[in-house]
Design a protein around this motif. Structure first.
Motif, PDB file in Angstrom:
ATOM      1  N   LEU A 278      42.555  82.682  39.365  1.00  0.00           N
ATOM      2  CA  LEU A 278      44.019  82.700  39.473  1.00  0.00           C
ATOM      3  C   LEU A 278      44.443  83.113  40.878  1.00  0.00           C
ATOM      4  O   LEU A 278      43.948  84.098  41.432  1.00  0.00           O
ATOM      5  N   THR A 279      45.354  82.358  41.465  1.00  0.00           N
ATOM      6  CA  THR A 279      45.898  82.667  42.780  1.00  0.00           C
ATOM      7  C   THR A 279      47.412  82.635  42.703  1.00  0.00           C
ATOM      8  O   THR A 279      47.988  81.751  42.054  1.00  0.00           O
ATOM      9  N   LEU A 280      48.033  83.598  43.372  1.00  0.00           N
ATOM     10  CA  LEU A 280      49.496  83.601  43.471  1.00  0.00           C
ATOM     11  C   LEU A 280      49.869  83.092  44.860  1.00  0.00           C
ATOM     12  O   LEU A 280      49.393  83.620  45.869  1.00  0.00           O
ATOM     13  N   HIS A 281      50.675  82.049  44.915  1.00  0.00           N
ATOM     14  CA  HIS A 281      51.158  81.521  46.196  1.00  0.00           C
ATOM     15  C   HIS A 281      52.581  82.018  46.380  1.00  0.00           C
ATOM     16  O   HIS A 281      53.423  81.862  45.498  1.00  0.00           O
ATOM     17  N   SER A 282      52.837  82.618  47.562  1.00  0.00           N
ATOM     18  CA  SER A 282      54.155  83.206  47.763  1.00  0.00           C
ATOM     19  C   SER A 282      54.490  83.190  49.248  1.00  0.00           C
ATOM     20  O   SER A 282      53.914  82.403  50.001  1.00  0.00           O
ATOM     21  N   SER A 283      55.378  84.060  49.654  1.00  0.00           N
ATOM     22  CA  SER A 283      55.654  84.178  51.087  1.00  0.00           C
ATOM     23  C   SER A 283      55.826  85.641  51.447  1.00  0.00           C
ATOM     24  O   SER A 283      56.220  86.461  50.607  1.00  0.00           O
ATOM     25  N   ALA A 285      56.639  88.106  55.231  1.00  0.00           N
ATOM     26  CA  ALA A 285      56.879  88.156  56.685  1.00  0.00           C
ATOM     27  C   ALA A 285      57.230  86.777  57.236  1.00  0.00           C
ATOM     28  O   ALA A 285      56.795  86.379  58.317  1.00  0.00           O
ATOM     29  N   GLY A 286      57.974  86.021  56.434  1.00  0.00           N
ATOM     30  CA  GLY A 286      58.407  84.694  56.895  1.00  0.00           C
ATOM     31  C   GLY A 286      57.303  83.660  56.931  1.00  0.00           C
ATOM     32  O   GLY A 286      57.435  82.609  57.558  1.00  0.00           O
ATOM     33  N   LYS A 287      56.181  83.945  56.279  1.00  0.00           N
ATOM     34  CA  LYS A 287      55.061  82.989  56.277  1.00  0.00           C
ATOM     35  C   LYS A 287      54.623  82.729  54.833  1.00  0.00           C
ATOM     36  O   LYS A 287      54.852  83.544  53.954  1.00  0.00           O
ATOM     37  N   LEU A 288      53.945  81.594  54.666  1.00  0.00           N
ATOM     38  CA  LEU A 288      53.328  81.341  53.365  1.00  0.00           C
ATOM     39  C   LEU A 288      52.212  82.361  53.164  1.00  0.00           C
ATOM     40  O   LEU A 288      51.499  82.694  54.116  1.00  0.00           O
ATOM     41  N   ALA A 289      52.072  82.852  51.946  1.00  0.00           N
ATOM     42  CA  ALA A 289      51.033  83.847  51.676  1.00  0.00           C
ATOM     43  C   ALA A 289      50.307  83.497  50.393  1.00  0.00           C
ATOM     44  O   ALA A 289      50.840  82.781  49.541  1.00  0.00           O
ATOM     45  N   GLU A 290      49.090  84.003  50.290  1.00  0.00           N
ATOM     46  CA  GLU A 290      48.273  83.724  49.126  1.00  0.00           C
ATOM     47  C   GLU A 290      47.691  85.041  48.628  1.00  0.00           C
ATOM     48  O   GLU A 290      47.132  85.800  49.422  1.00  0.00           O
ATOM     49  N   VAL A 291      47.824  85.315  47.356  1.00  0.00           N
ATOM     50  CA  VAL A 291      47.278  86.561  46.800  1.00  0.00           C
ATOM     51  C   VAL A 291      46.193  86.206  45.796  1.00  0.00           C
ATOM     52  O   VAL A 291      46.445  85.451  44.858  1.00  0.00           O
ATOM     53  N   SER A 292      44.997  86.740  46.027  1.00  0.00           N
ATOM     54  CA  SER A 292      43.954  86.583  45.007  1.00  0.00           C
ATOM     55  C   SER A 292      43.646  87.977  44.474  1.00  0.00           C
ATOM     56  O   SER A 292      44.037  88.972  45.076  1.00  0.00           O
TER      57      SER A 292
END
Ligand SMILES: NC(=O)c1ccc[n+]([C@@H]2O[C@H](COP(=O)([O-])OP(=O)(O)OC[C@H]3O[C@@H](n4cnc5c(N)ncnc54)[C@H](O)[C@@H]3O)[C@@H](O)[C@H]2O)c1
Length: 350
Positions: A278-283, A285-292
């Motif tokens: 499972l990965t959470l894709h978000s943003s 600091a004004g950038k695309l971010a990915e949380v694993s």
């Protein structure tokens, strides 16, 4: 504490997960088994040390009024008759997915449960995965915002289990009704169980005669069937009452690079992907971010134990079912609509 006496109807592959869960639950006693296949039934009776063995569920239900609950693990065509017989005999029922062959059967099962005042739990096991728990928590924390789009894929390149799974009279259909239910229901669960409102679908049976030597991972207890008349690929666009649109694809046979079992939900604040981690894709600091996540976040086999544990808790403590007859009916409506749309070429409104 008096133990719940449990019967299992249908003692093929998946029944092993049910049996293991009941045997491992001190609130239960695995009490009786039933299968129309005498040889298999005898072998299972020996394996579990159970002498109460029946080849007809009506006989079992008549002979054992002390039974409290049953698991229905038969092929799909027997879900409705066995479930209704057990409910009418005053038993709680845990029925494997898909609920039935079609919506009409599923609605009848739900009506019998209501009339009998008994529980009817559904085996949507993906709801009990670690990934489902985590995704639900992310949704509840608002990490996805408003969910408006989702994708669900359960595609196998060469993965028909054969046997009854390919015989429409006993399965009700192919990969859509067998595999699609898992990922479509998972999306529904993560999104908060929205009701389906319309469906556009297509189904193909073009690779039916294709026999490859790569063996599928999962086979029916008896892999040979007299017929093979189910689809090998089904795709659908499903619109829900909350505005979410789900694109789903599912196959037993497909010329593609690799098998897929994935679910993605996209919202206004973030997206979640289960494929299978499972990965959470978000943003940020004004950038695309990915949380694993630094712990196992994929679906695991312990989900089967958890779904039975939850069913037993629903009986003993009145805990709510995570997947009930309403969820089963909602799914059957989607499946019926995909097959109808595939036949007519038109969108089906529910
Ligand atoms: N939740 C999951 O992950 C999962 C996985 C596999 C199968 N399933 C579901 O479980 C069910 C069984 O699948 P399986 O893989 O175990 O199949 P299987 O072929 O291994 O076993 C099915 C058994 O049902 C028996 N049966 C058929 N009609 C019966 C009746 N009227 N009374 C008693 N027994 C009867 C057959 O003789 C057979 O032994 C299906 O509905 C399938 O969709 C769920």
């Amino acid at each position: 504490m008096k133990k719940l006496k449990i019967g299992i109807i249908g003692t093929g592959n998946i029944s092993a997960q049910h049996a293991a869960a009941y045997l491992g639950d001190e609130r239960c006693e695995l009490y009786a088994l039933c299968d129309i296949d005498e040889e298999l039934l005898a072998a299972k009776g020996k394996q579990y040390g159970i002498g109460r063995l029946y080849t007809d569920c009506n006989e079992m239900l008549a002979a054992l009024p002390e039974l409290d609950a049953v698991s229905v693990c038969t092929w799909n065509a027997a879900h409705a008759p066995c479930t209704i017989a057990a409910l009418d005999a005053g038993k709680h029922v845990f029925c494997e997915k898909p609920m039935a062959m079609n919506t009409a059967e599923a609605e009848e099962m739900r009506a019998h449960a209501k009339r009998a005042g008994k529980l009817l739990g559904l085996g949507f096991v993906r709801r009990f995965g670690r990934d489902a728990d985590l995704a639900r928590a992310l949704v509840e924390e608002g990490k996805l915002g408003r969910i408006y789009y989702a994708k669900a894929a359960y595609t196998r390149r060469n993965g028909s289990p054969g046997g009854w799974f390919e015989d429409k009279a006993r399965s009700g259909g192919g990969p859509l009704i067998d595999l699609g239910v898992h990922v479509i229901d998972l999306v529904r669960y993560i999104a908060g169980n929205p009701q389906p409102v319309s469906v556009y679908g297509a189904a193909f049976s073009l690779l039916r005669g294709r026999e490859l030597t790569d063996l599928p991972a999962y086979l029916a207890s008896r892999p040979d069937a007299p017929v093979s008349d189910v689809e090998d690929l089904a795709v659908a666009m499903i619109r829900f009452a909350d505005g979410m649109v789900l694109q789903a694809e599912t196959s037993y046979k497909l010329y593609t690079g690799e098998d897929e079992n994935s679910v993605e939900l996209f919202g206004t604040e973030g997206g979640v992907r289960i494929a299978p981690d499972l990965t959470l894709h978000s943003s940020a600091a004004g950038k695309l971010a990915e949380v694993s996540f630094p712990f196992p976040a994929a679906f695991g086999g312990e989900a089967y134990r958890k779904e039975i544990e939850a069913f037993v808790s629903a009986i003993t403590e009145g805990a709510p079912l995570r997947a009930d007859a309403d969820d089963g009916v909602a799914m059957m409506k989607i499946l019926d609509a995909v097959y109808l749309s595939a036949r007519t070429g038109h969108e089906v409104k529910l």
